[in-house]
Design an enzyme around this catalytic site. Structure first.
Site, mmCIF file in Angstrom:
data_model
loop_
_atom_site.group_PDB
_atom_site.id
_atom_site.type_symbol
_atom_site.label_atom_id
_atom_site.label_comp_id
_atom_site.label_asym_id
_atom_site.label_seq_id
_atom_site.Cartn_x
_atom_site.Cartn_y
_atom_site.Cartn_z
ATOM 1 N N GLY A 10 0.835 -1.208 0.000
ATOM 2 C CA GLY A 10 0.000 0.000 0.000
ATOM 3 C C GLY A 10 0.868 1.255 0.000
ATOM 4 N N GLY A 13 2.996 1.691 3.620
ATOM 5 C CA GLY A 13 3.766 0.455 3.799
ATOM 6 C C GLY A 13 4.882 0.334 2.766
ATOM 7 C CB THR A 98 -8.957 -5.867 7.188
ATOM 8 O OG1 THR A 98 -9.176 -6.789 6.118
ATOM 9 C CG2 THR A 98 -7.509 -5.412 7.156
ATOM 10 C CB THR A 123 -5.318 6.883 12.090
ATOM 11 O OG1 THR A 123 -5.875 8.134 11.660
ATOM 12 C CG2 THR A 123 -6.455 6.048 12.677
ATOM 13 C CG ASP A 124 -4.887 12.287 12.757
ATOM 14 O OD1 ASP A 124 -5.612 11.513 12.088
ATOM 15 O OD2 ASP A 124 -4.456 13.367 12.306
ATOM 16 C CD GLU A 125 -9.542 9.748 10.046
ATOM 17 O OE1 GLU A 125 -10.657 9.217 10.147
ATOM 18 O OE2 GLU A 125 -9.122 10.256 8.997
ATOM 19 C CB ALA A 149 -15.279 2.832 15.257
ATOM 20 C CE LYS A 151 -5.601 1.918 11.704
ATOM 21 N NZ LYS A 151 -4.673 0.901 11.114
ATOM 22 N NE ARG A 270 -15.083 11.656 4.629
ATOM 23 C CZ ARG A 270 -13.735 11.635 4.638
ATOM 24 N NH1 ARG A 270 -13.070 11.979 5.721
ATOM 25 N NH2 ARG A 270 -13.067 11.263 3.564
HETATM 26 P P1 NAD Z 1 -3.488 1.859 1.818
HETATM 27 O O1 NAD Z 1 -4.966 1.712 1.709
HETATM 28 O O2 NAD Z 1 -2.728 2.582 0.763
HETATM 29 O O3 NAD Z 1 -2.812 0.406 1.946
HETATM 30 C C1 NAD Z 1 -3.356 -0.608 2.729
HETATM 31 C C2 NAD Z 1 -2.673 -1.907 2.303
HETATM 32 O O4 NAD Z 1 -3.179 -2.967 3.127
HETATM 33 C C3 NAD Z 1 -2.972 -2.302 0.851
HETATM 34 O O5 NAD Z 1 -1.777 -2.679 0.210
HETATM 35 C C4 NAD Z 1 -3.925 -3.484 0.978
HETATM 36 O O6 NAD Z 1 -3.837 -4.405 -0.083
HETATM 37 C C5 NAD Z 1 -3.476 -4.086 2.299
HETATM 38 N N1 NAD Z 1 -4.533 -4.888 2.951
HETATM 39 C C6 NAD Z 1 -5.832 -4.527 3.161
HETATM 40 N N2 NAD Z 1 -6.501 -5.530 3.764
HETATM 41 C C7 NAD Z 1 -5.591 -6.529 3.969
HETATM 42 C C8 NAD Z 1 -5.681 -7.796 4.581
HETATM 43 N N3 NAD Z 1 -6.823 -8.254 5.089
HETATM 44 N N4 NAD Z 1 -4.576 -8.554 4.635
HETATM 45 C C9 NAD Z 1 -3.391 -8.107 4.110
HETATM 46 N N5 NAD Z 1 -3.272 -6.912 3.510
HETATM 47 C C10 NAD Z 1 -4.346 -6.121 3.453
HETATM 48 O O7 NAD Z 1 -3.239 2.491 3.245
HETATM 49 P P2 NAD Z 1 -2.153 3.533 3.778
HETATM 50 O O8 NAD Z 1 -2.663 4.896 3.570
HETATM 51 O O9 NAD Z 1 -0.825 3.139 3.274
HETATM 52 O O10 NAD Z 1 -2.256 3.234 5.345
HETATM 53 C C11 NAD Z 1 -1.395 2.259 5.942
HETATM 54 C C12 NAD Z 1 -1.696 2.233 7.434
HETATM 55 O O11 NAD Z 1 -1.450 3.528 7.995
HETATM 56 C C13 NAD Z 1 -3.148 1.887 7.766
HETATM 57 O O12 NAD Z 1 -3.152 1.061 8.900
HETATM 58 C C14 NAD Z 1 -3.784 3.243 8.075
HETATM 59 O O13 NAD Z 1 -4.849 3.108 8.990
HETATM 60 C C15 NAD Z 1 -2.610 3.986 8.677
HETATM 61 N N6 NAD Z 1 -2.614 5.459 8.516
HETATM 62 C C16 NAD Z 1 -2.781 6.030 7.276
HETATM 63 C C17 NAD Z 1 -2.710 7.418 7.154
HETATM 64 C C18 NAD Z 1 -2.880 8.117 5.823
HETATM 65 O O14 NAD Z 1 -3.032 9.344 5.804
HETATM 66 N N7 NAD Z 1 -2.828 7.423 4.708
HETATM 67 C C19 NAD Z 1 -2.495 8.199 8.294
HETATM 68 C C20 NAD Z 1 -2.342 7.570 9.535
HETATM 69 C C21 NAD Z 1 -2.392 6.199 9.622
HETATM 70 O O1 DAU Z 2 -5.849 11.526 9.580
HETATM 71 C C1 DAU Z 2 -5.299 10.300 9.182
HETATM 72 C C2 DAU Z 2 -6.220 9.671 8.174
HETATM 73 O O2 DAU Z 2 -6.104 10.447 6.994
HETATM 74 C C3 DAU Z 2 -5.913 8.205 7.883
HETATM 75 O O3 DAU Z 2 -6.078 7.455 9.051
HETATM 76 C C4 DAU Z 2 -6.812 7.691 6.770
HETATM 77 O O4 DAU Z 2 -6.464 6.357 6.428
HETATM 78 C C5 DAU Z 2 -6.654 8.579 5.557
HETATM 79 O O5 DAU Z 2 -7.553 8.180 4.550
HETATM 80 C C6 DAU Z 2 -6.922 10.029 5.933
HETATM 81 O O6 DAU Z 2 -8.313 10.219 6.291
HETATM 82 P P1 DAU Z 2 -9.143 11.508 5.845
HETATM 83 O O7 DAU Z 2 -10.576 11.188 5.812
HETATM 84 O O8 DAU Z 2 -8.715 12.721 6.634
HETATM 85 O O9 DAU Z 2 -8.516 11.695 4.385
HETATM 86 P P2 DAU Z 2 -9.168 12.006 2.958
HETATM 87 O O10 DAU Z 2 -8.013 12.150 2.033
HETATM 88 O O11 DAU Z 2 -10.257 11.079 2.599
HETATM 89 O O12 DAU Z 2 -9.822 13.441 3.210
HETATM 90 C C7 DAU Z 2 -9.051 14.548 3.656
HETATM 91 C C8 DAU Z 2 -10.012 15.707 3.875
HETATM 92 O O13 DAU Z 2 -10.521 16.116 2.599
HETATM 93 C C9 DAU Z 2 -11.208 15.341 4.717
HETATM 94 O O14 DAU Z 2 -11.574 16.460 5.522
HETATM 95 C C10 DAU Z 2 -12.299 15.060 3.685
HETATM 96 C C11 DAU Z 2 -11.953 16.004 2.552
HETATM 97 N N1 DAU Z 2 -12.314 15.531 1.194
HETATM 98 C C12 DAU Z 2 -11.940 14.256 0.849
HETATM 99 C C13 DAU Z 2 -12.239 13.765 -0.403
HETATM 100 C C14 DAU Z 2 -11.837 12.355 -0.793
HETATM 101 C C15 DAU Z 2 -12.966 16.352 0.307
HETATM 102 O O15 DAU Z 2 -13.283 17.519 0.636
HETATM 103 N N2 DAU Z 2 -13.255 15.868 -0.938
HETATM 104 C C16 DAU Z 2 -12.936 14.602 -1.324
HETATM 105 O O16 DAU Z 2 -13.263 14.222 -2.482
#
Ligand code: NAD
Ligand code: DAU
Length: 339
Positions: A10, A13, A98, A123-125, A149, A151, A270
């Site tokens: 992902g 990762g 998952t 996550t901060d969420e 929830a 997470k 949302r």
């Molecule tokens: P992502 O959606 O890009 O990647 C998730 C990966 O997990 C994918 O490669 C998917 O194939 C794999 N996966 C999903 N279900 C699976 C399962 N059952 N078994 C094995 N693999 C599985 O996510 P990301 O943005 O890289 O987030 C990675 C981690 O960091 C997550 O735990 C997320 O909650 C956390 N996180 C993300 C953000 C963000 O802003 N992206 C911020 C804070 C924390």
């Molecule tokens: O804060 C950490 C989190 O950040 C991670 O734990 C999540 O995995 C990651 O998806 C992300 O969550 P958010 O909901 O904050 O991210 P997203 O990119 O979906 O949205 C960022 C902000 O933008 C949020 O306030 C919603 C808004 N948004 C999002 C989309 C997809 C829009 O206004 N329009 C959009 O089309």
């Protein structure tokens, strides 16, 4: 060290796998990833010639497979998750399977085999909406979306494994992360790729929601530090202090790409949208971490990468992606018309 990185195909990762291989010439990485819609082997192309990374396609819920992979690794880092808030609102079942159950399967295997470190990427969420000030690690968890929830549920299981069984586990709570290889359903890559195509940027509600934007390399450095120097049983916030309103984010992307603000399109909000997250990262900074990218630097690097790497994202914006896009956004346009 030999690391098991779940979710290593992902966004964060795969950047983490590269980070480890670049910084530790003796380390080896085993990736376990189900390759859901968000997992992508293209994300690992850059490490395939290292000879130090092996890949297994599979589910963290698959107890037999996990049982085979955990023995012999020094640490498990659990990135695997369903991660998109909007998808969790449409259907949360995969998130519970998952993010909650899968985490328990990994914890139990790590406990049985005496793994010396278990790092849960959270996550901060989990703190929920933060109207003022910033969240500290001991604040109560108050998740509000099904994703948050699930997470938070995973975190509670991680804490229980530490308290009850003494599994040396640590938790990172990262802010909104941006950078290369992020699936284009998330706001920044969605805005950037839509803008490149001259398509509207859908802004939820009034666009005044605030997030703290963290560059992916800074997030990986923080996770790595927690892995090697963190105290078992502790959680660590990872926030860079780059707080901005969503509208500023969208306008920055348009400016970087030389696109007009007429592409901003307000759509229905949302449900349950958290208006603000903000982290106090004092505990992590005390370990020696500091972000290297301010908001402008993080956005410039990110947008430039999507501009240069159309080969990566163009083929993702087809099939299932378009079907999801219609489900999520048509509904928002309809709600807006009827309000
Ligand atoms: P992502 O959606 O890009 O990647 C998730 C990966 O997990 C994918 O490669 C998917 O194939 C794999 N996966 C999903 N279900 C699976 C399962 N059952 N078994 C094995 N693999 C599985 O996510 P990301 O943005 O890289 O987030 C990675 C981690 O960091 C997550 O735990 C997320 O909650 C956390 N996180 C993300 C953000 C963000 O802003 N992206 C911020 C804070 C924390
Ligand atoms: O804060 C950490 C989190 O950040 C991670 O734990 C999540 O995995 C990651 O998806 C992300 O969550 P958010 O909901 O904050 O991210 P997203 O990119 O979906 O949205 C960022 C902000 O933008 C949020 O306030 C919603 C808004 N948004 C999002 C989309 C997809 C829009 O206004 N329009 C959009 O089309």
């Amino acid at each position: 060290m030999k690391l098991l990185v779940t979710g290593g195909a992902g966004f964060i990762g795969s950047n983490f796998v590269q980070y480890v291989l670049d910084h530790y010439p003796d380390d080896r990485v085993v990736v376990l990833d189900k390759l859901t819609y968000a997992g992508n082997l293209d994300n690992l192309l850059r490490v395939q010639d290292s000879g130090r990374c092996s890949f297994y396609q599979g589910d963290i819920n698959d107890e037999a497979l996990v049982e085979r992979l955990v023995p012999g690794v020094d640490a498990v880092l659990n990135f695997a998750a369903e991660t998109h808030v909007d998808r969790s609102i449409l259907d949360a079942s995969a998130f519970i399977q998952t993010d909650v159950r899968g985490t328990w399967v990994l914890l139990e295997a790590a406990r049985r085999h005496g793994t010396s470190r278990f790092v849960q990427i959270s996550t901060d969420e989990v703190y929920g909406h933060v109207p003022q000030g910033s969240s500290r690690e001991d604040d109560k968890l108050a998740p509000r979306s099904p994703y948050a929830a699930s997470k938070a549920g995973a975190e509670l299981l991680v804490q229980a494994s530490w308290v009850t069984y003494g599994l040396p586990s640590l938790i990172t709570r990262g802010a909104n992360t941006i950078g290369p290889y992020q699936y284009p359903e998330k706001a920044v890559p969605l805005f950037a790729t839509n803008a490149l195509d001259g398509q509207p940027l859908p802004i939820y509600g009034d666009g005044r929601q605030r997030r703290d934007w963290l560059y992916v390399d800074d997030h990986c450095a923080a996770i790595d530090l927690v892995l090697r120097r963190g105290a078992p049983g502790e959680a660590y916030n990872v926030g860079a202090g780059n707080e901005r309103e969503n509208l500023d984010v969208a306008r920055t992307i348009l400016a970087l790409l030389g696109k007009p603000e007429s592409l901003l399109q307000f759509v229905a909000d949302r449900p349950g949208h958290d208006r603000r997250y903000c982290l106090d990262s004092t505990r992590l900074r005390a370990l020696g971490w500091a972000p290297r990218h301010d908001f402008q630097a993080a956005m410039e690097r990110t947008v430039a990468w999507y501009q240069r790497n159309e080969w990566w994202w163009r083929k993702l914006k087809t099939g299932e992606y378009l079907e999801y896009y219609r489900r999520n956004y048509e509904q928002r346009h309809a709600l807006l018309r009827s309000s």
